[in-house]
Design a protein around this motif. Structure first.
Motif, PDB file in Angstrom:
ATOM      1  N   ILE A 492     -31.664 -59.547  49.618  1.00  0.00           N
ATOM      2  CA  ILE A 492     -32.522 -59.228  48.470  1.00  0.00           C
ATOM      3  C   ILE A 492     -33.814 -60.040  48.519  1.00  0.00           C
ATOM      4  O   ILE A 492     -34.908 -59.513  48.245  1.00  0.00           O
ATOM      5  N   LEU A 493     -33.734 -61.312  48.879  1.00  0.00           N
ATOM      6  CA  LEU A 493     -34.950 -62.125  48.970  1.00  0.00           C
ATOM      7  C   LEU A 493     -35.860 -61.618  50.085  1.00  0.00           C
ATOM      8  O   LEU A 493     -37.089 -61.555  49.914  1.00  0.00           O
ATOM      9  N   ASN A 494     -35.296 -61.258  51.223  1.00  0.00           N
ATOM     10  CA  ASN A 494     -36.112 -60.664  52.294  1.00  0.00           C
ATOM     11  C   ASN A 494     -36.761 -59.365  51.824  1.00  0.00           C
ATOM     12  O   ASN A 494     -37.929 -59.087  52.131  1.00  0.00           O
ATOM     13  N   LEU A 495     -35.999 -58.560  51.074  1.00  0.00           N
ATOM     14  CA  LEU A 495     -36.549 -57.304  50.549  1.00  0.00           C
ATOM     15  C   LEU A 495     -37.720 -57.570  49.609  1.00  0.00           C
ATOM     16  O   LEU A 495     -38.759 -56.890  49.681  1.00  0.00           O
ATOM     17  N   LEU A 496     -37.583 -58.550  48.722  1.00  0.00           N
ATOM     18  CA  LEU A 496     -38.677 -58.861  47.797  1.00  0.00           C
ATOM     19  C   LEU A 496     -39.929 -59.293  48.550  1.00  0.00           C
ATOM     20  O   LEU A 496     -41.054 -58.953  48.152  1.00  0.00           O
ATOM     21  N   LEU A 499     -41.468 -56.090  50.145  1.00  0.00           N
ATOM     22  CA  LEU A 499     -42.128 -55.261  49.141  1.00  0.00           C
ATOM     23  C   LEU A 499     -43.412 -55.911  48.647  1.00  0.00           C
ATOM     24  O   LEU A 499     -44.401 -55.227  48.366  1.00  0.00           O
ATOM     25  N   LYS A 500     -43.389 -57.219  48.550  1.00  0.00           N
ATOM     26  CA  LYS A 500     -44.607 -57.938  48.147  1.00  0.00           C
ATOM     27  C   LYS A 500     -45.730 -57.678  49.139  1.00  0.00           C
ATOM     28  O   LYS A 500     -46.883 -57.445  48.749  1.00  0.00           O
ATOM     29  N   GLU A 501     -45.379 -57.696  50.420  1.00  0.00           N
ATOM     30  CA  GLU A 501     -46.386 -57.482  51.469  1.00  0.00           C
ATOM     31  C   GLU A 501     -46.884 -56.037  51.488  1.00  0.00           C
ATOM     32  O   GLU A 501     -48.088 -55.785  51.571  1.00  0.00           O
TER      33      GLU A 501
END
Length: 561
Positions: A492-496, A499-501
């Motif tokens: 989930i942290l990698n996904l956030l 998505l931020k990028e």
């Protein structure tokens, strides 16, 4: 603790299956372990691995449809198949359990003293007066301040840490031989978490009580338990001394969990390091392997602090009217979040973190001060103007299951924000849903399924997808990974970060887990007693804390690392 002493809990070849529409599901397969008097044993593993099912099997709280095999011996007696009357006598007097969220375990309409008295009188021949006196002694034993006053309080009048202490008081009321603690500190900040774990440690030694600690936090295991059982997919992967967990684990799955863990002493940060993720490879012969996949970091540009902030808060105050008079939940708070920036927000339960985030989202009214979003003062706007602003600021919650409508399919949940904000073309809405499911790593068929058909990590992906459906510029993340196990947390942290990028997002990231905040944040602010007590960048706040409270938080978190 004498190793020759008979185990207070002896689980032998435990097998647990549940019937379902597609056939039986195996929750636990051939599990064996024991807990001796005064010993603390941890049961760790991912969501769905069988940890909580094992705890419920020990307590004999499973549904009647469950199929249970093997042996569960408490003080030498197999509890499987015991008559209900004998089970009621067993629970509380021999074995007791405390749960992750005390607010849902305590009756909201009864005072806490009454609930402890009820637990006592169910197992002991005490008068109401004697039981109340014992309840007061128990609250003092679990170190609740002003115990006499708290005895007549309702659960909602206590902090999260105090409610958990009440649950512990109820659990130890009859001095059980075994205490099962199922994720007892997941929702608590670092200092309160350390206090609760120290309390459990003191009580199990004082009462010579076996402790079975169920957790997904590996750092807690090495400090607060003596032995650890690692589970995956209902099976025991390995059992070892807790002191050997980080240095001498043998099984690839255990080593994968350790590799995917975030620790404060590692100084990890999303701009220089992606989190490894565990991948399970299923073989044709029905066996499986565990691979720890290392991910390449995304080279994000630093936040643009020279331009206009996405959101600014100026001298904000939020007050509530209570029977005792006005209560200030947020007091003179100012902050700003730049485009592309993640601002971490930490502080103890009741410090004002969540109230601040709700005020920014305009979910609670401001008493005074200003909230400026993308250059517009939104402090007092209402109706259509507020709805227009809200499409550009969204929220991801701690408990995705509680925030997703259980009767709606994922497709309906994701289409909802589009329909509210007048995307009237049904085909366009469905196209956007499919595109967003792909972005958060869920298959297209997910749109036709209900929330209960997904794991915790998948439901959090759905919650993130819903927040992003309207292309917001600010996302408030309120404890988005605190209820997730280690490997899913990494995903989930990698996904956030991804998505931020890709979407140029700014985050306000609220968490009690300092290691997670250190990893995901560009700057961090610390709240205590409704005020901001410290603010600094993601490096200096950990290495050069200025405020005593910040130092206390870091010290408590470092002890668990």
């Amino acid at each position: 603790m004498a190793q020759t002493e008979q185990p207070v809990l002896d689980v032998r070849n435990l097998r647990l299956r549940f019937p379902g529409p597609g056939g039986e599901t195996t929750a636990v397969s051939g599990l064996s372990f024991s807990v001796r008097p005064g010993e603390a044993v941890a049961l760790v593993g991912e969501s769905g691995c069988g940890k909580s099912s094992t705890a419920l099997a020990i307590m004999q709280l499973l549904p009647d449809t469950a199929k249970l095999g093997g042996e569960i011996r408490v003080d030498g007696r197999d509890v499987i198949g015991l008559p209900r009357k004998e089970l009621r006598a067993l629970r509380g007097s021999k074995v007791a359990m405390i749960f992750q969220e005390p607010m849902t375990s305590l009756n909201p309409v009864h005072r806490v003293g009454e609930q402890i008295v009820e637990a006592l009188r169910a197992h002991k021949p005490l008068s109401r007066e004697d039981a109340r006196e014992r309840a007061l002694a128990l609250l003092e034993q679990v170190r609740i301040p002003d115990a006499q006053q708290r005895l007549d309080a309702y659960p909602h009048q206590l902090s999260g840490g105090q409610r958990q202490r009440v649950m512990i008081a109820m659990a130890i009321a009859c001095e059980p031989r075994l205490l099962i603690a199922d994720e007892p500190t997941t929702a608590l900040d670092a200092t309160i978490q350390a206090q609760i774990l120290q309390l459990l440690d003191d009580l199990r030694r004082e009462l010579n009580m076996g402790l079975l600690l169920i957790t997904h936090d590996l750092a807690l295991v090495s400090r607060w338990t003596e032995n650890v059982v690692v589970m995956h997919h209902g099976e025991k992967m390995e059992q070892l001394a807790a002191a050997d967990l980080f240095g001498r684990a043998h099984h690839p799955y255990t080593r994968g969990l350790i590799g995917a863990s975030i620790r404060l002493d590692r100084s990890q940060h999303y701009r220089t390091q992606r989190l490894p993720e565990i991948r399970v490879v299923h073989n044709a012969d029905d066996t499986y392997e565990f691979l720890l996949e290392k991910r390449e970091p995304i080279r994000l540009p630093p936040p643009d602090r020279g331009g206009a902030p996405v959101v600014e808060v100026h001298n904000l105050a939020v007050r509530y009217d209570t029977p005792r008079g006005p209560f200030t939940a947020v007091d003179d708070v100012s902050l700003a979040i730049a485009p592309g920036e993640t601002l971490g927000l930490v502080g103890e339960s009741g410090s004002g973190k969540s109230t601040l985030s709700k005020a920014i989202m305009r979910l609670v009214p401001a008493h005074s001060g200003r909230i400026v979003f993308r250059g517009e003062d939104i402090t007092r706007i209402e109706g259509k103007n507020l709805r227009r602003v809200r499409r550009n600021m969204q929220m991801v919650f701690q408990d995705p299951y509680g925030s997703l409508n259980p009767r709606h399919t994922v497709g309906e949940i994701l289409e909802g924000p589009l329909a509210v904000h007048e995307v009237n073309d049904a085909r366009e809405r469905q196209k956007r849903v499919q595109r967003m499911l792909d972005q958060v790593g869920l298959p297209a068929r997910s749109a036709n399924r209900l929330p209960h058909e997904f794991s915790g990590g998948q439901r959090q992906r759905i919650g993130i997808a819903r927040a992003l459906m309207l292309n917001p510029s600010l996302v408030v993340c309120d404890e988005p990974v605190s209820a997730l196990d280690v490997s899913v947390q990494s995903q989930i942290l990698n996904l956030l970060v991804e998505l931020k990028e890709s979407l140029n997002l700014s985050y306000l990231f609220i968490s009690h887990d300092l290691a997670v905040v250190q990893y995901i944040s560009d700057r961090v602010i610390v709240m205590k007693d409704a005020k901001v007590v410290e603010e600094n960048d993601h490096l200096r706040i950990w290495t050069h804390p200025r405020h005593d409270y910040t130092r206390a938080l870091i010290s408590a978190a470092a002890r668990e690392a």
